[in-house]
Design an enzyme around this catalytic site. Structure first.
Site, PDB file in Angstrom:
ATOM      1  N   HIS A   1       2.278  60.490  34.603  1.00 51.90           N
ATOM      2  CA  HIS A   1       1.092  60.421  34.557  1.00 51.90           C
ATOM      3  C   HIS A   1       1.087  61.768  35.202  1.00 51.90           C
ATOM      4  CE1 HIS A   1      -0.857  55.924  35.202  1.00 51.90           C
ATOM      5  NE2 HIS A   1      -0.619  56.819  33.872  1.00 51.90           N
TER       6      HIS A   1
ATOM      7  N   HIS B   1      -4.926  48.942  25.152  1.00 48.89           N
ATOM      8  CA  HIS B   1      -5.635  50.415  26.111  1.00 48.89           C
ATOM      9  C   HIS B   1      -4.671  51.961  24.777  1.00 48.89           C
ATOM     10  CE1 HIS B   1      -5.677  53.594  29.774  1.00 48.89           C
ATOM     11  NE2 HIS B   1      -5.114  53.378  29.973  1.00 48.89           N
TER      12      HIS B   1
ATOM     13  N   GLU C   1      -3.825  55.146  26.592  1.00 47.98           N
ATOM     14  CA  GLU C   1      -3.267  55.789  26.195  1.00 47.98           C
ATOM     15  C   GLU C   1      -2.114  55.719  26.111  1.00 47.98           C
ATOM     16  OE1 GLU C   1      -3.247  55.658  31.031  1.00 47.98           O
ATOM     17  OE2 GLU C   1      -2.390  57.840  31.406  1.00 47.98           O
TER      18      GLU C   1
ATOM     19  N   ASP D   1       1.049  56.452  26.811  1.00 51.63           N
ATOM     20  CA  ASP D   1       2.271  55.941  27.508  1.00 51.63           C
ATOM     21  C   ASP D   1       2.062  54.287  26.488  1.00 51.63           C
ATOM     22  OD1 ASP D   1       0.181  54.593  28.483  1.00 51.63           O
ATOM     23  OD2 ASP D   1       1.568  53.960  30.336  1.00 51.63           O
TER      24      ASP D   1
ATOM     25  N   HIS E   1      -7.387  50.111  33.859  1.00 51.81           N
ATOM     26  CA  HIS E   1      -7.260  50.783  34.224  1.00 51.81           C
ATOM     27  C   HIS E   1      -8.419  52.564  33.896  1.00 51.81           C
ATOM     28  CE1 HIS E   1      -4.248  54.750  34.102  1.00 51.81           C
ATOM     29  NE2 HIS E   1      -3.915  53.377  33.637  1.00 51.81           N
TER      30      HIS E   1
ATOM     31  N   ASP F   1      -2.226  47.679  31.658  1.00 45.81           N
ATOM     32  CA  ASP F   1      -1.444  48.235  32.763  1.00 45.81           C
ATOM     33  C   ASP F   1      -1.683  47.219  34.230  1.00 45.81           C
ATOM     34  OD1 ASP F   1      -0.423  50.233  31.818  1.00 45.81           O
ATOM     35  OD2 ASP F   1      -2.955  51.312  31.973  1.00 45.81           O
TER      36      ASP F   1
ATOM     37  N   TYR G   1       2.396  50.847  42.471  1.00 44.21           N
ATOM     38  CA  TYR G   1       1.863  50.602  41.046  1.00 44.21           C
ATOM     39  C   TYR G   1       0.141  50.165  41.966  1.00 44.21           C
ATOM     40  CZ  TYR G   1       1.048  49.670  36.251  1.00 44.21           C
ATOM     41  OH  TYR G   1       0.561  49.886  34.712  1.00 44.21           O
TER      42      TYR G   1
ATOM     43  N   HIS H   1       4.049  47.204  31.617  1.00 41.90           N
ATOM     44  CA  HIS H   1       4.504  47.986  32.181  1.00 41.90           C
ATOM     45  C   HIS H   1       5.823  47.222  32.613  1.00 41.90           C
ATOM     46  CE1 HIS H   1       3.883  51.813  31.391  1.00 41.90           C
ATOM     47  NE2 HIS H   1       2.106  51.857  31.601  1.00 41.90           N
TER      48      HIS H   1
HETATM   49 FE1  FEO Z   1      -3.101  53.610  31.111  1.00 44.49          FE
HETATM   50 FE2  FEO Z   1       0.526  52.400  31.310  1.00 44.49          FE
HETATM   51  O1  FEO Z   1      -1.124  53.316  30.296  1.00 44.49           O
END
Ligand code: FEO
Length: 404
Positions: A24, A80, A82, A84, A153, A172, A200, A233
């Site tokens: 991030h 999601h 994002e 990743d 998130h 996430d 986290y 993750h």
């Molecule tokens: Fe919100 Fe693992 O990306």
């Protein structure tokens, strides 16, 4: 590692990023690395749930090929936007151009903005199915059921649930930055795993706690059976998935323990002497303390320690009528996490005009931390009486940490 069958017909086809140490944009240090989890569900129809960071696209595609030819994929679920988790989307859709991409309306908007602007490849024309909470897709024997999870998130976030297996794939949520060749919680060290899960939550989800709590309550209200939680993750929770759900509920309620974290920055050592004596006083009064020189410490770790600590003690030498720069940056980050139910106090040394203690107290108040002790300012180095004063202040503040 190769693909891993986590349930009959459901495969982990993600990637392990052993060496990533910043995440991030350097807001999160990942000392244990991380994983990007993607799950392939093979039924009469085939679905891929999430993808991986773009640089791991080939690894994910190779793992998919170990199970089926990628062109057989019918649905790509984008929980999601994002990068990743969506970074490999432009690569995988080259293999299955007829596959539908499935996500929320905000996901669609985010994907088009991310990938239709030219990077990393143009992504246009792909059929996109917009879903909302309660929508389902039948794969044959299994069903994909969708639960919108805005701000968990990002606004686009969504959970995918498979009722036939009581399997929740919440992207996430419930994740950890934990690289491992093992995929399940019963295969790794539990303390290390929970430590990463807490860190986290603290660094990413803490400011969203009211939303986290509401989502947990919503899921509890509909009695959604959950046997496995497979986040995007880290490690999959299967031994006792409610353990992490209950931990999230406690963190989201800002439940604390009689613990304190002392964070300081010192110019010539006087503020550090104060920190050590305050720490002694608190420890002698029965409160567990962690002490960090912020200029030498990992902010991600400190924030993780603060998650269940009742007391926040912040110190700085005065510099230019304010505080030193590392502790200032730390406090600004802490403020954004919006901690609740905390008590704090400030301390520090100065030469001729103070300012650090007042400024620390101001930011603590802005962060929502109650000021639970009189700020301690010492001119130059603390003398014997002032050292005693720091010890006593620690003892007094410890009582506050035990009882709020
Ligand atoms: Fe919100 Fe693992 O990306």
């Amino acid at each position: 590692m190769s693909k891993k069958e986590i349930l009959p017909g459901i495969y982990w086809v993600g990637a392990i990023d052993w060496n990533v140490r910043n995440f991030h944009g350097h807001t999160y240090t990942t000392k244990r690395g991380t994983t990007y989890n993607a799950y392939l569900i093979v039924d009469e129809k085939v679905a891929l749930v999430d993808t991986v960071l773009h640089s791991f696209s080939d690894e994910m595609i190779d793992r998919i090929k170990q199970v089926i030819p990628p062109e057989k994929i019918d649905y790509i679920i984008a929980n999601h936007v994002e990068k990743d988790h969506s970074g490999a989307l432009p690569e995988i859709i080259k293999y299955c151009p007829k596959a539908k991409v499935v996500g929320t309306a905000k996901c669609k908007d985010g994907l088009y903005k991310n990938y239709c602007g030219g990077a990393p490849v143009r992504w246009t024309g792909q059929d996109f199915r917009t879903v909302k909470t309660g929508d389902k897709i039948s794969l044959g024997k299994r069903t994909l059921s969708f639960i919108e999870a805005p701000m968990l998130h990002w606004p686009d976030s969504m959970f995918t649930y498979i009722p036939e297996d009581a399997l929740l794939i919440p992207n996430d949520a419930f994740g950890q930055h934990y690289a491992s060749g093992e995929r399940f919680d019963d295969e790794v060290d539990e303390c290390g795993l929970m430590d990463e899960a807490a860190k986290y939550y603290a660094n990413i989800l803490w400011p969203l706690s009211s939303i986290v709590l509401k989502k947990i309550e919503d899921v509890q209200k509909i009695n959604l059976p959950i046997k496995i939680i497979a986040p995007s993750h880290g490690i999959i929770w299967r031994r006792d998935p409610m353990k992490i759900v209950n931990a999230y509920a406690g963190w989201a309620k800002n439940e604390t323990k009689p613990k304190a974290v002392i964070v300081y920055e010192t110019m010539w050592g006087a503020t550090e002497k104060m920190a050590r004596k305050i720490s002694e006083g608190m420890t002698d009064a029965g409160v567990s303390v962690k002490l960090y020189d912020v200029s030498q410490s990992d902010r991600t770790e400190i924030i993780g320690e603060m998650l269940d600590s009742r007391g926040f003690v912040l110190g700085s030498s005065t510099h230019g009528n304010g505080m030193l720069p590392s502790i200032y940056g730390f406090l600004e980050f802490l403020k954004g996490l919006k901690p609740k139910n905390r008590t704090g106090f400030a301390f520090g040394s100065y030469g001729w005009a103070g300012g650090a203690v007042r400024n620390i107290e101001n930011i603590l108040r802005e962060a929502g931390v109650e000021i639970g002790g009189t700020g301690l300012s010492v001119r130059y180095a603390p003398d014997e009486n002032e050292i005693k004063g720091c010890y006593e202040a620690g003892r007094t503040f410890a009582e506050k940490c035990k009882h709020i």
